[in-house]
Write an enzyme that holds these catalytic residues in place. Structure first.
Site, PDB file in Angstrom:
ATOM      1  N   CYS A   1      47.347  63.401  17.218  1.00  9.50           N
ATOM      2  CA  CYS A   1      45.413  63.814  17.712  1.00  9.50           C
ATOM      3  C   CYS A   1      45.458  65.012  17.216  1.00  9.50           C
ATOM      4  O   CYS A   1      45.693  65.969  16.417  1.00  9.50           O
ATOM      5  CB  CYS A   1      46.132  64.279  19.331  1.00  9.50           C
TER       6      CYS A   1
ATOM      7  N   HIS B   1      45.554  48.992  35.696  1.00 10.47           N
ATOM      8  CA  HIS B   1      46.375  49.277  34.152  1.00 10.47           C
ATOM      9  C   HIS B   1      45.271  49.831  32.972  1.00 10.47           C
ATOM     10  O   HIS B   1      46.436  49.333  31.813  1.00 10.47           O
ATOM     11  CB  HIS B   1      47.424  47.771  33.898  1.00 10.47           C
TER      12      HIS B   1
ATOM     13  N   ARG C   1      53.960  37.027  30.437  1.00  8.75           N
ATOM     14  CA  ARG C   1      54.656  35.795  30.550  1.00  8.75           C
ATOM     15  C   ARG C   1      55.328  34.012  30.730  1.00  8.75           C
ATOM     16  O   ARG C   1      55.707  33.361  31.421  1.00  8.75           O
ATOM     17  CB  ARG C   1      55.302  36.450  32.114  1.00  8.75           C
TER      18      ARG C   1
ATOM     19  N   ILE D   1      42.773  28.252  35.044  1.00  7.95           N
ATOM     20  CA  ILE D   1      41.550  28.643  35.504  1.00  7.95           C
ATOM     21  C   ILE D   1      39.598  28.777  35.336  1.00  7.95           C
ATOM     22  O   ILE D   1      39.727  28.190  35.743  1.00  7.95           O
ATOM     23  CB  ILE D   1      41.814  30.283  35.229  1.00  7.95           C
TER      24      ILE D   1
ATOM     25  N   CYS E   1      45.497  61.967  24.782  1.00  8.60           N
ATOM     26  CA  CYS E   1      46.423  62.063  23.110  1.00  8.60           C
ATOM     27  C   CYS E   1      47.535  63.127  24.997  1.00  8.60           C
ATOM     28  O   CYS E   1      46.897  63.007  25.717  1.00  8.60           O
ATOM     29  CB  CYS E   1      45.854  63.474  22.909  1.00  8.60           C
TER      30      CYS E   1
ATOM     31  N   ASN F   1      46.876  30.075  39.849  1.00 12.46           N
ATOM     32  CA  ASN F   1      47.393  30.243  39.033  1.00 12.46           C
ATOM     33  C   ASN F   1      48.130  28.842  38.451  1.00 12.46           C
ATOM     34  O   ASN F   1      48.606  28.082  39.260  1.00 12.46           O
ATOM     35  CB  ASN F   1      48.934  31.649  39.227  1.00 12.46           C
TER      36      ASN F   1
HETATM   37  P1  NAD Z   1      51.673  37.580  33.028  1.00 14.30           P
HETATM   38  O1  NAD Z   1      51.703  37.507  31.467  1.00 14.30           O
HETATM   39  O2  NAD Z   1      53.083  37.988  34.017  1.00 14.30           O
HETATM   40  O3  NAD Z   1      51.028  36.365  33.773  1.00 14.30           O
HETATM   41  C1  NAD Z   1      50.117  35.439  33.812  1.00 14.30           C
HETATM   42  C2  NAD Z   1      50.170  34.340  34.634  1.00 14.30           C
HETATM   43  O4  NAD Z   1      49.108  33.101  34.194  1.00 14.30           O
HETATM   44  C3  NAD Z   1      51.011  32.548  34.069  1.00 14.30           C
HETATM   45  O5  NAD Z   1      52.166  32.987  35.392  1.00 14.30           O
HETATM   46  C4  NAD Z   1      50.803  32.167  33.791  1.00 14.30           C
HETATM   47  O6  NAD Z   1      51.412  31.007  33.906  1.00 14.30           O
HETATM   48  C5  NAD Z   1      49.155  31.858  34.282  1.00 14.30           C
HETATM   49  N1  NAD Z   1      48.414  31.900  33.534  1.00 14.30           N
HETATM   50  C6  NAD Z   1      47.936  31.709  32.257  1.00 14.30           C
HETATM   51  N2  NAD Z   1      46.520  31.187  31.424  1.00 14.30           N
HETATM   52  C7  NAD Z   1      46.218  31.137  32.562  1.00 14.30           C
HETATM   53  C8  NAD Z   1      45.099  29.582  32.537  1.00 14.30           C
HETATM   54  N3  NAD Z   1      44.569  29.507  31.809  1.00 14.30           N
HETATM   55  N4  NAD Z   1      45.367  28.647  34.062  1.00 14.30           N
HETATM   56  C9  NAD Z   1      45.719  28.785  35.347  1.00 14.30           C
HETATM   57  N5  NAD Z   1      46.881  29.954  34.676  1.00 14.30           N
HETATM   58  C10 NAD Z   1      46.941  30.772  34.056  1.00 14.30           C
HETATM   59  O7  NAD Z   1      49.889  38.554  33.942  1.00 14.30           O
HETATM   60  P2  NAD Z   1      50.166  39.482  35.044  1.00 14.30           P
HETATM   61  O8  NAD Z   1      50.595  39.316  35.954  1.00 14.30           O
HETATM   62  O9  NAD Z   1      48.727  40.236  34.513  1.00 14.30           O
HETATM   63  O10 NAD Z   1      50.993  40.896  34.526  1.00 14.30           O
HETATM   64  C11 NAD Z   1      51.356  41.348  33.262  1.00 14.30           C
HETATM   65  C12 NAD Z   1      50.796  42.497  32.827  1.00 14.30           C
HETATM   66  O11 NAD Z   1      50.409  42.234  31.715  1.00 14.30           O
HETATM   67  C13 NAD Z   1      48.997  42.800  33.333  1.00 14.30           C
HETATM   68  O12 NAD Z   1      50.085  44.303  33.791  1.00 14.30           O
HETATM   69  C14 NAD Z   1      48.691  43.591  32.304  1.00 14.30           C
HETATM   70  O13 NAD Z   1      48.064  44.547  31.907  1.00 14.30           O
HETATM   71  C15 NAD Z   1      48.808  42.795  30.875  1.00 14.30           C
HETATM   72  N6  NAD Z   1      47.876  42.051  29.088  1.00 14.30           N
HETATM   73  C16 NAD Z   1      46.500  42.324  29.828  1.00 14.30           C
HETATM   74  C17 NAD Z   1      46.514  41.183  28.893  1.00 14.30           C
HETATM   75  C18 NAD Z   1      44.968  41.363  28.908  1.00 14.30           C
HETATM   76  O14 NAD Z   1      44.181  42.402  29.015  1.00 14.30           O
HETATM   77  N7  NAD Z   1      44.306  39.806  29.109  1.00 14.30           N
HETATM   78  C19 NAD Z   1      46.987  40.418  28.413  1.00 14.30           C
HETATM   79  C20 NAD Z   1      48.388  40.581  28.289  1.00 14.30           C
HETATM   80  C21 NAD Z   1      48.841  41.287  28.889  1.00 14.30           C
END
Ligand code: NAD
Length: 265
Positions: free
Chosen positions: A161, A128, A41, A252, A136, A234
């Site tokens: 599977c 998650h 997002r 971050i 499967c 964030n």
């Molecule tokens: P999200 O995508 O909803 O939010 C990510 C947030 O991180 C955003 O608000 C963004 O502004 C912020 N962000 C991104 N890069 C940043 C940085 N370098 N420094 C500071 N802020 C930064 O992610 P979410 O809240 O984890 O929820 C999304 C779902 O997506 C989760 O359920 C997860 O399982 C899945 N997901 C996982 C991965 C992964 O495993 N790396 C990648 C994409 C999505």
């Protein structure tokens, strides 16, 4: 915000981290963007750029529509997450663990980068699931994702599977990544472990999450009500910024090392 104000805020959070004895980190996709894995997002997020991709994450669509499964397997082949390496943000949480301050990492991520960085897998709750395993949907057999991707590369668009039943017949069930899709419940043991960790921590670091996915996001107000100090790191605002004792809207991989004392802010 002026540079001095930003520096002061980092300094304040560093003091909070220094004084904490039991830290829980709640992490989201934002901690892995500097490892080359896009979030969902954020401004460059997978769903921000391609809203169709969200459909592939819906359990009902995945189970009912072979085309959704074909797309999902195709896109999985080229995921940048297979070759991603942990970044300074992940390593900062390892430093916190080695110092004896980190109780648990509760992650929404499926990329296993916390474990690869060096956090004890026993301290990581993968709310998650993980993209490195496949289950499967019929018989529950679990296998390495790579073993299924080999079949996809060889031309199977929607691999079924192949586990054998009692009479030796192949199961034939739908294979699905061992990740939690929308419409799918979290493993009860995982969310229970996460809740137990946040109600007994003295500092919750919520890092790289839009805090819009439940029940994970609900861990923030839960920690706050239980008396923990809450710090949100964030880039964009979250629904829980008001609840937090401090909010750092900074990259971050720069700011997390700084707040754990590994780098200057
Ligand atoms: P999200 O995508 O909803 O939010 C990510 C947030 O991180 C955003 O608000 C963004 O502004 C912020 N962000 C991104 N890069 C940043 C940085 N370098 N420094 C500071 N802020 C930064 O992610 P979410 O809240 O984890 O929820 C999304 C779902 O997506 C989760 O359920 C997860 O399982 C899945 N997901 C996982 C991965 C992964 O495993 N790396 C990648 C994409 C999505």
């Amino acid at each position: 915000m002026a540079a001095n104000d930003a520096g002061r805020e980092v300094h304040e959070v560093r003091s909070l981290v220094e004084g904490a004895r039991r830290v829980v980190a709640l992490t989201g996709a934002g901690i892995s963007t500097d490892s080359g894995i896009p979030d969902f997002r954020g401004p460059q997020g997978v769903w921000t750029r391609d809203p169709e991709a969200e459909r592939r994450s819906n359990l009902r669509q995945y189970l009912n529509d072979p085309e959704v499964r074909r797309q999902a397997w195709r896109s999985r082949l080229s995921s940048p997450a297979w070759n991603a390496l942990p970044n300074a943000g992940h390593r900062a949480l390892v430093a916190l663990e080695r110092r004896g301050q980190l109780d648990t990492v509760v992650t929404q991520n499926i990329d296993e980068l916390h474990q690869r960085a060096g956090n004890d897998p026993a301290r990581v709750v993968e709310l998650h699931g993980t993209m490195f395993s496949v289950v499967c949907w019929s018989c529950g057999a679990r296998q390495a994702t790579e073993d299924v991707l080999v079949r996809v590369r060889a031309g199977e668009e929607d691999p079924a599977c192949t586990a054998r039943g009692p009479a030796g017949q192949p199961c034939g069930g739908i294979l699905k990544s061992a990740t939690v899709s929308f419409g799918e419940d979290l493993a009860p043991g995982d969310i229970e472990r996460a809740r137990t960790a946040v109600v007994s921590c003295d500092l919750l670091l919520a890092v790289g999450s839009s805090l819009t996915v439940y029940p994970a996001a609900g861990l923030v107000p839960l920690a706050s009500r239980a008396g923990a100090t809450v710090v949100i790191i964030n880039a964009e605002p979250t629904p829980y910024d008001e609840v937090a004792d401090a909010v750092l809207r900074r990259p971050i991989s720069e700011v997390l090392p700084a707040v754990v004392g590994l780098a200057s802010g």
